[in-house]
Design a protein around this motif. Structure first.
Motif, PDB file in Angstrom:
ATOM      1  N   GLU A   3     -41.145 -16.593  20.987  1.00  0.00           N
ATOM      2  CA  GLU A   3     -42.372 -16.549  21.751  1.00  0.00           C
ATOM      3  C   GLU A   3     -43.487 -17.239  20.992  1.00  0.00           C
ATOM      4  OE1 GLU A   3     -45.016 -13.244  24.149  1.00  0.00           O
ATOM      5  OE2 GLU A   3     -43.450 -12.645  22.782  1.00  0.00           O
ATOM      6  N   SER A   4     -44.301 -18.003  21.705  1.00  0.00           N
ATOM      7  CA  SER A   4     -45.412 -18.712  21.078  1.00  0.00           C
ATOM      8  C   SER A   4     -46.331 -17.721  20.391  1.00  0.00           C
ATOM      9  CB  SER A   4     -46.197 -19.499  22.135  1.00  0.00           C
ATOM     10  OG  SER A   4     -47.367 -20.042  21.580  1.00  0.00           O
ATOM     11  N   ASP A 309     -36.685 -14.204  23.281  1.00  0.00           N
ATOM     12  CA  ASP A 309     -37.865 -14.349  22.429  1.00  0.00           C
ATOM     13  C   ASP A 309     -37.728 -13.573  21.120  1.00  0.00           C
ATOM     14  OD1 ASP A 309     -39.009 -15.904  24.367  1.00  0.00           O
ATOM     15  OD2 ASP A 309     -40.284 -14.342  25.198  1.00  0.00           O
ATOM     16  N   GLY A 310     -37.146 -12.379  21.190  1.00  0.00           N
ATOM     17  CA  GLY A 310     -37.145 -11.508  20.019  1.00  0.00           C
ATOM     18  C   GLY A 310     -35.917 -11.578  19.143  1.00  0.00           C
ATOM     19  N   ALA A 311     -34.791 -12.091  19.664  1.00  0.00           N
ATOM     20  CA  ALA A 311     -33.555 -11.963  18.896  1.00  0.00           C
ATOM     21  C   ALA A 311     -32.761 -13.250  18.729  1.00  0.00           C
ATOM     22  CB  ALA A 311     -32.658 -10.906  19.553  1.00  0.00           C
ATOM     23  N   ALA A 368     -33.403 -18.942  28.559  1.00  0.00           N
ATOM     24  CA  ALA A 368     -32.770 -17.767  27.945  1.00  0.00           C
ATOM     25  C   ALA A 368     -31.250 -17.854  28.063  1.00  0.00           C
ATOM     26  CB  ALA A 368     -33.280 -16.489  28.604  1.00  0.00           C
ATOM     27  N   ALA A 369     -30.766 -18.330  29.222  1.00  0.00           N
ATOM     28  CA  ALA A 369     -29.324 -18.508  29.394  1.00  0.00           C
ATOM     29  C   ALA A 369     -28.798 -19.607  28.466  1.00  0.00           C
ATOM     30  CB  ALA A 369     -29.007 -18.837  30.854  1.00  0.00           C
ATOM     31  N   ARG A 441     -40.428  -5.323  23.746  1.00  0.00           N
ATOM     32  CA  ARG A 441     -39.717  -5.863  22.596  1.00  0.00           C
ATOM     33  C   ARG A 441     -39.030  -4.769  21.772  1.00  0.00           C
ATOM     34  NH1 ARG A 441     -40.873 -10.636  20.081  1.00  0.00           N
ATOM     35  NH2 ARG A 441     -41.338 -11.238  22.233  1.00  0.00           N
ATOM     36  N   TYR A 442     -39.729  -3.666  21.572  1.00  0.00           N
ATOM     37  CA  TYR A 442     -39.172  -2.567  20.784  1.00  0.00           C
ATOM     38  C   TYR A 442     -37.865  -2.065  21.403  1.00  0.00           C
ATOM     39  CZ  TYR A 442     -38.570   2.232  19.144  1.00  0.00           C
ATOM     40  OH  TYR A 442     -38.052   3.398  18.655  1.00  0.00           O
TER      41      TYR A 442
END
Length: 538
Positions: A3-4, A309-311, A368-369, A441-442
């Protein structure tokens, strides 16, 4: 794929855009029953060299203040998570993501920053001076303890990560508070006709600070990058350490704060609105039905991209991408992000903002895909040129679609905001938008560990030199400390089911269902509403 960083912070696409409804309302044929207007975003009327001397000096001061703000944000959102991943699991990484929340919640205390201050120091310096001093001292203290704190965060099955997170939460909280004060000061530092340069200073300063403390830092912190490009004799560490970066940033904070206190005087102002007056305006805006619909859209719109974005980048590092290749990827992506962002700004002048936003939404699901495909085909023999090119394409496509959505929704916010309460209105909408990207995100990172199944298999012929106790029987090695124990004990951590793939697919499915079932018809309706629907009752 990440993520930006600016998405956590930037809330006004342009101060000119925020003021543009005023120009429409002054038109003789303007009506509140008209649809949301389609506004053109023109260039800044004057070049930097044409600005008066005081505006140029104040512009550079704003760039410096925003730059300082961007450095700890770049560390907290970009660099520290990558370095911390060596000690904790994805679930604990989800806990650390809470450190970025203050930027999504700062609207809660922004009226206090505007209403409470000392006349002796000035309305903005009353907050900037003590906040920067505390931030500088905090980073200097962290510099001497950061390495031990990251190791400690991974102990006790990762439960110690909460204490580590609170330190960074406090630092980001101070940055968010400083941001409120600097944004308000920008409106008085620059002449009225040159206020558009405030958003330019914001973009230049924040981007430079975050780019330096995340992308550049990670590159020079990598021993592989340093050995490949700067050393004839390989070394065991990078050229820059996290403790060194924190110490440098902390002393820079203190030096700038002393200079600001001694060399810059703030013009005297008076406080017209109390704290409760601003809170009442916020409550009034929140009662608008259309605003409530827009808030729901913001809170659910980014769920589909959270695993990516997170992983995704962390998963690539786990598979062996290497910090040197990651640094090269982001360095290449940076000019693309700036250049493509310019064209997105132009497109927002020709297309309806939420139509452009919807295109970016679908593109981000595709990205994402694509990211999942890139992770799944990681070459067993290590990273080669072709695969690195694929990673770069995936990263650029993901950040580009992120930029499309951000610019488009910021333009929509500027068009619907009531100019009478422009600052409060815009900040409220942007805060909710940011919150929609942080609160899931958490849970997403925690679910990755929950769905992962991994077993440590003892080695039939363990090496003679072990770093830990010999592994004699299989056990679960999902969490990072267990993986380390397995490796040090001569075992092999075999991933049977990777939760990343499951969670990313679930996120994409949720994104598709919510987009076609609710988000698309909702934003289409919101886009067609007249301006009166976004105004507070007299």
């Amino acid at each position: 794929m990440g993520e930006s960083l600016l998405e956590y912070r930037r809330k006004n696409p342009s101060l000119e855009s925020a003021r543009s409804p005023n120009g429409l309302m002054s038109s003789s044929n303007f009506s509140l029953d008209d649809p949301v207007p389609h506004l053109q975003h023109g260039p800044v009327s004057k070049g930097f060299s044409q600005l008066p001397d005081h505006d140029r000096r104040n512009f550079l001061l704003l760039v410096l203040l925003y730059f300082l703000q961007g450095v700890p944000m770049g560390l907290a959102s970009g660099s520290v998570p990558f370095l911390l991943k060596q000690h904790v699991s994805y679930a604990q990484m989800g806990v650390f993501s809470l450190a970025s929340y203050p930027y999504s919640l700062k609207l809660l205390w922004s009226p206090i920053i505007d209403a409470c201050w000392s006349p002796k120091l000035g309305r903005r310096k009353s907050w900037i001076l003590p906040i920067q001093t505390l931030s500088g001292l905090g980073m200097i203290w962290l510099a001497g303890n950061i390495e031990a704190m990251m190791v400690h965060a991974g102990e006790n099955n990762g439960d110690n990560v909460w204490g580590f997170t609170w330190w960074w939460f406090a630092l980001v909280f101070m940055c968010a508070t400083q941001d409120i004060a600097v944004d308000g000061w920008a409106l008085t530092l620059l002449s009225h006709e040159n206020l558009s340069y405030a958003s330019t200073a914001q973009t230049v300063g924040l981007t430079a600070g975050q780019f330096l403390s995340s992308t550049v830092f990670l590159a020079f912190n990598s021993k592989d990058f340093a050995n490949k490009w700067f050393r004839s004799v390989p070394g065991d560490t990078g050229l820059v350490t996290l403790s060194g970066a924190l110490a440098t940033a902390g002393w820079l904070y203190l030096i700038v704060t002393v200079g600001l206190a001694l060399l810059k005087r703030e013009e005297l102002t008076k406080n017209d609105d109390g704290v409760w007056d601003v809170y009442k305006i916020m409550v009034g805006i929140l009662k608008l039905k259309n605003v409530q619909t827009l808030i729901v859209v913001h809170l659910i719109a980014k769920i589909g991209f959270q695993a990516n974005d997170g992983a995704t980048t962390l998963k690539l590092l786990d598979k062996g991408l290497g910090q040197d290749n990651l640094a090269l990827t982001v360095l290449i992506d940076f000019p693309f992000e700036i250049g493509l962002g310019y064209y997105v700004g132009k497109w927002s002048s020709y297309y309806s903002p939420m139509q452009l936003w919807s295109w970016g939404f679908m593109g981000r699901l595709v990205a994402a895909a694509l990211a999942q495909f890139i992770v799944s085909v990681f070459p067993s023999g290590g990273v080669n040129g072709g695969y690195l090119l694929l990673v770069i394409i995936g990263h650029v496509s993901s950040t580009f679609m992120n930029t499309v959505m951000f610019v488009a929704v910021s333009a929509f916010h500027a068009k619907i905001a009531d100019p009478v309460y422009g600052g409060t209105y815009m900040t409220l909408l942007a805060t909710v938008s940011n919150l929609g990207g942080t609160f899931p995100r958490y849970f997403v990172l925690k679910f990755i560990d929950m769905f992962t199944v991994a077993t440590c298999i003892p080695s039939e012929s363990p090496p003679a030199m072990l770093k830990g106790e010999l592994i004699a029987s299989p056990f679960s090695c999902v969490l990072e400390p267990e993986q380390v124990r397995c490796t040090n004990g001569g075992g092999t951590c075999k991933i049977i089911t990777d939760g990343y793939y499951i969670v990313n697919i679930l996120c994409i499915v949720v994104g598709v269902v919510t987009f076609w079932g609710y988000i698309k018809p909702a934003v289409k309706k919101l886009q067609s509403l007249p301006i009166r629907a976004w105004r507070l009752a007299p």
